[in-house]
Write a protein that holds these residues in place. Structure first.
Motif, mmCIF file in Angstrom:
data_model
loop_
_atom_site.group_PDB
_atom_site.id
_atom_site.type_symbol
_atom_site.label_atom_id
_atom_site.label_comp_id
_atom_site.label_asym_id
_atom_site.label_seq_id
_atom_site.Cartn_x
_atom_site.Cartn_y
_atom_site.Cartn_z
ATOM 1 N N ILE A 233 14.255 2.014 1.970
ATOM 2 C CA ILE A 233 14.131 2.859 3.163
ATOM 3 C C ILE A 233 14.297 2.076 4.454
ATOM 4 C CG2 ILE A 233 12.596 4.427 1.927
ATOM 5 C CD1 ILE A 233 10.276 3.308 3.567
ATOM 6 N N GLY A 234 14.527 0.759 4.344
ATOM 7 C CA GLY A 234 14.733 -0.052 5.535
ATOM 8 C C GLY A 234 13.484 -0.310 6.338
ATOM 9 N N LEU A 235 12.318 -0.396 5.671
ATOM 10 C CA LEU A 235 11.063 -0.639 6.372
ATOM 11 C C LEU A 235 10.922 -2.116 6.711
ATOM 12 C CD1 LEU A 235 8.250 0.441 7.303
ATOM 13 C CD2 LEU A 235 7.399 -0.267 5.049
ATOM 14 N N PRO A 236 10.826 -2.478 7.985
ATOM 15 C CA PRO A 236 10.615 -3.886 8.334
ATOM 16 C C PRO A 236 9.277 -4.400 7.810
ATOM 17 C CG PRO A 236 11.429 -2.654 10.225
ATOM 18 C CD PRO A 236 11.061 -1.639 9.172
ATOM 19 N N VAL A 237 9.280 -5.666 7.380
ATOM 20 C CA VAL A 237 8.113 -6.308 6.780
ATOM 21 C C VAL A 237 7.669 -7.449 7.682
ATOM 22 C CG1 VAL A 237 7.309 -7.650 4.796
ATOM 23 C CG2 VAL A 237 8.834 -5.687 4.449
ATOM 24 N N GLY A 238 6.374 -7.492 8.013
ATOM 25 C CA GLY A 238 5.845 -8.608 8.787
ATOM 26 C C GLY A 238 5.691 -9.833 7.909
ATOM 27 N N LYS B 180 0.855 -1.173 0.000
ATOM 28 C CA LYS B 180 0.000 0.000 0.000
ATOM 29 C C LYS B 180 0.895 1.229 0.000
ATOM 30 C CE LYS B 180 -3.711 2.219 2.671
ATOM 31 N NZ LYS B 180 -4.478 2.186 3.936
ATOM 32 N N ASP B 181 0.470 2.264 -0.703
ATOM 33 C CA ASP B 181 1.258 3.499 -0.799
ATOM 34 C C ASP B 181 2.673 3.202 -1.298
ATOM 35 O OD1 ASP B 181 -0.935 4.889 0.232
ATOM 36 O OD2 ASP B 181 -0.273 4.553 2.289
ATOM 37 N N GLU B 182 2.771 2.246 -2.229
ATOM 38 C CA GLU B 182 4.027 1.880 -2.882
ATOM 39 C C GLU B 182 5.070 1.338 -1.916
ATOM 40 O OE1 GLU B 182 5.421 5.002 -5.384
ATOM 41 O OE2 GLU B 182 3.661 4.950 -6.688
ATOM 42 N N ALA C 34 7.073 -2.162 -4.658
ATOM 43 C CA ALA C 34 6.838 -1.940 -3.232
ATOM 44 C C ALA C 34 7.914 -2.615 -2.390
ATOM 45 C CB ALA C 34 5.452 -2.449 -2.845
ATOM 46 N N LEU C 35 8.319 -3.821 -2.782
ATOM 47 C CA LEU C 35 9.385 -4.521 -2.072
ATOM 48 C C LEU C 35 10.706 -3.760 -2.189
ATOM 49 C CD1 LEU C 35 8.484 -8.155 -3.153
ATOM 50 C CD2 LEU C 35 8.567 -7.364 -0.791
ATOM 51 N N ARG D 220 10.540 -16.782 -3.625
ATOM 52 C CA ARG D 220 10.340 -16.113 -4.908
ATOM 53 C C ARG D 220 9.477 -14.872 -4.729
ATOM 54 N NH1 ARG D 220 5.273 -17.338 -7.249
ATOM 55 N NH2 ARG D 220 4.073 -18.832 -6.009
ATOM 56 N N ILE D 221 9.455 -14.013 -5.721
ATOM 57 C CA ILE D 221 8.614 -12.813 -5.715
ATOM 58 C C ILE D 221 7.575 -12.949 -6.810
ATOM 59 C CG2 ILE D 221 8.529 -10.314 -6.094
ATOM 60 C CD1 ILE D 221 11.320 -10.090 -5.046
ATOM 61 N N GLY D 222 6.356 -12.624 -6.455
ATOM 62 C CA GLY D 222 5.335 -12.455 -7.472
ATOM 63 C C GLY D 222 4.685 -13.735 -7.939
#
Length: 677
Positions: free
Chosen positions: A139-144, A77-79, A132-133, A104-106
């Motif tokens: 920016i170093g955003l942690p992903v759940g 969300k929000d890229e 988005a990934l 894998r991605i996608g």
């Protein structure tokens, strides 16, 4: 690379891939089967329990703000990417341990002859999820991350269908070749390295107190493209620039399929960054964010989302009007079977003022009615027959039926016991509203975007709702039934018919941003008339022809057996001529079908035939045997308003109902008498 302090080095090449049963390798196949985990034995148990879990995808997505993806594996969300699910097959060369996850991605994949997922076409990095990934990595955003119990890469027995793992950071994104196509891979690294992962094997050692954050895998510059690529594979260095002529070449030859991961790549750890913090709590506490003294808040969109049970950590959707219950087993008797969680949390549902949901409270009935385009329906406005309280607006669909909109003015709504009083009373009395699972949905367990309760004869619409007898209905329901009976009589008599009095009433409740999509009330057990009373926030009702009757075929372009050629359907004139020729015997059945098929054009949804603004106190009556057969309708309450009730009454044919269920529709007709005042 030096390994981390306290961490055992892999005893040789690190195998990657799907850990399932061994499949035979076909001649010419470029992908080898992965080894069996634990030597073919049952998966090993995990060390602990997840901080949150769910048994259904809708419950999971309802409770976790960082993962709202009902179908895809990536929520963005929000890229930015906020959460990921690893379930079932993660693709070849996938890997999971206590702190690292590679997958894998996608989408856009299919299974090859050995059952491995391979891309259908080259991935180019232009997809929204991929970008988005990349943005979250940048920016170093942690992903759940959530792991499903159908994922076998970990090789351990997971306790629940969906299990929240932890927050991870994205360290590497690169391309590989899988089945001859370019596919993207991603490496996640657990953020909290101090605490032992709950999915670690039982009896495994605790994490090292001191970590080596300096050692990195070697990085080599390609002699062709001059770009650096990290050494990922144990077999040797490979250029990972997918635009380079040396991409996926190992020592001058195409890289083999059975690559293993370089231990230096797996063991590298990113130094802690205190500025890189998750935007959400891993396990949110939604209830504490809802101020119960604020009536607006208790009906807001956030208030009908799910929560994580504070007792058992299960993700649970909000099914009940007043709050949450962890187990459905406590619905009626407030007792739970042995072992079931007994958690319940009810909100104090303070009544919301009518003025806060009705902006145009003082507008007259003509100003409040929005008429449909007359090219789709014949519109008649009758200002006198129901004066002084209602204006009757009738939309006639030629040969099908009619929709009558009784537009109420403030005199009608303010009468004692009228819509104003009903709106307030229905917020206080407990009528049994709750959300039910949709009978037909892409994702099992998806709940309706409204609350419902049924009184009188049983009625099965888009969900199966247990019905209560009119004998146990509160006075407010009987009041509404009387008003709906009157509206039914008025609409049917104006059409020259004799009304069948309703013996069923379905009440729906909508919080902020709830709605009901296109559907019909065309069950064979129903009579030809459906009447609705609207209370509270304004709503927009839209009616359109069903796709198959508008186009003459299904969405898969299969012709309908009998084409009624309704007014304003697509290619109406040409379809009518063909039908006439066929009925006259001028063309064969085969030629008729062939020429009808030639008329099928570009797929598009049918246009809206009628669009009405339904206000507080208004009635809408749909009448006609074929109206529900050929048309469908949707209701979208004003998104900015917090509360709306819709009470709909129908006649259910007794011969479709069991003798015991029929008694639920019995009521004293004198108690529901209403004269339109």
């Amino acid at each position: 690379m030096a390994r981390k302090s306290g961490q055992a080095a892999p005893a040789g090449p690190v195998l990657s891939g799907r850990i399932t049963r061994v499949r035979p390798v076909r001649k010419g196949s470029s992908i080898q089967a992965a080894p069996i985990a634990n030597g073919g034995n049952d998966p090993a148990p995990v060390h602990g329990q997840p901080p949150a879990w769910a048994e259904s995808r809708p419950d999971l997505c309802d409770a976790l703000p960082w993962f709202r993806s009902l179908q895809g594996g990536i929520y963005y969300k929000d890229e930015l990417c906020w959460g990921c699910l690893v379930d079932a097959d993660s693709g070849v060369r996938s890997y999971i341990d206590e702190e690292i996850l590679i997958t894998r991605i996608g989408g856009g994949c299919e299974r090859d002859a050995e059952g491995n997922l391979v891309p259908l076409k080259d991935q180019d990095g232009n997809g929204c999820a991929f970008r988005a990934l990349q943005n979250s990595q940048r920016i170093g955003l942690p992903v759940g991350i959530v792991i499903g119990d159908r994922n076998t890469v970990l090789g351990r027995k997971l306790p629940h269908r969906y299990n929240v793992m932890a927050f991870f950071q994205i360290t590497d994104i690169w391309y590989e070749k899988v089945g001859g196509k370019k596919g993207a891979k991603i490496r996640y690294e657990k953020v909290d390295l101090a605490e032992k992962s709950w999915w670690a094997a039982q009896g495994s050692p605790a994490p090292a107190l001191v970590r080596d954050f300096t050692s990195r895998p070697e990085s080599i510059q390609c002699a062709e493209c001059f770009q650096d690529s990290v050494r990922i594979y144990n077999e040797g260095w490979i250029c990972l620039n997918s635009d380079c002529c040396q991409f996926w070449m190992l020592n001058g030859s195409p890289a083999p399929a059975n690559l293993t991961y370089n231990p230096d790549f797996l063991n590298a750890r990113t130094p802690p960054d205190p500025t890189a913090q998750p935007e959400h709590s891993l396990v949110p506490d939604l209830i504490s964010t809802i101020p119960e003294d604020d009536a607006d808040a208790t009906y807001s969109r956030m208030a009908w989302k799910g929560i994580v049970c504070p007792q058992c950590k299960k993700c649970i959707s909000r099914k009940f009007w007043k709050g949450w219950k962890c187990s459905d087993a406590i619905d009626e008797h407030h007792t739970a079977p042995s072992g079931a969680c007994s958690f319940e949390r009810s909100l104090r549902m303070a009544p919301i003022s009518l003025r806060s949901v009705v902006d145009d409270f003082e507008l007259g009935p003509i100003q409040r009615a929005i008429l449909a385009d007359s090219k789709y329906a014949l519109v008649n406005v009758d200002r006198s027959s129901l004066a002084p309280y209602y204006t009757r607006v009738t939309y006639t669909l030629n040969g099908v039926g009619a929709i009558t909109h009784f537009v109420a003015n403030k005199g009608a709504t303010a009468r004692p016991g009228g819509p104003n009083d009903l709106f307030r009373q229905l917020q206080v009395v407990d009528v049994g509203l709750r959300r039910y699972p949709l009978q037909q949905s892409v994702v099992a367990g998806t709940l309706t975007s409204h609350f419902a309760v049924n009184y009188g004869m049983p009625y099965k619409y888009v969900v199966s709702v247990a019905s209560k007898g009119f004998g146990e209905a509160p006075p407010e329901i009987i009041n509404a039934l009387g008003r709906l009976t009157w509206a039914t009589e008025q609409a049917v008599s104006a059409a020259g018919g004799s009304a069948l009095h309703p013996n069923e009433l379905l009440m729906l409740g909508y919080f902020e941003d709830m709605a009901i999509g296109f559907h019909d009330d065309g069950e064979s057990s129903l009579g030809p008339t459906i009447a609705t009373l609207s209370l509270g926030a304004k709503a927009t009702m839209s009616l359109r022809m069903k796709y198959k009757y508008y186009h003459g075929c299904s969405k898969l372009k299969n012709l309908i057996l009998e084409d009624p050629v309704l007014d304003h359907c697509c290619q109406q004139e040409k379809r009518a001529i063909l039908k006439d020729q066929f009925l006259r015997g001028e063309i064969t059945k085969e030629s008729y079908a062939e020429q009808r098929r030639a008329l099928i054009g570009v797929k598009r949804e049918p246009p809206t035939f009628i669009k009405m603004s339904i206000h507080h106190g208004d009635f809408v009556v749909m009448h006609g045997e074929n109206l529900q057969k050929y048309y469908e309708h949707a209701v979208q309450p004003d998104k900015e308003k917090k509360l709306r009730f819709a009470l709909t009454a129908r006649y259910v044919k007794p011969d479709h109902i069991s003798e015991q269920e029929r008694r639920k529709g019995d009521f004293d007709a004198t108690s529901v008498k209403y004269n339109g005042d």
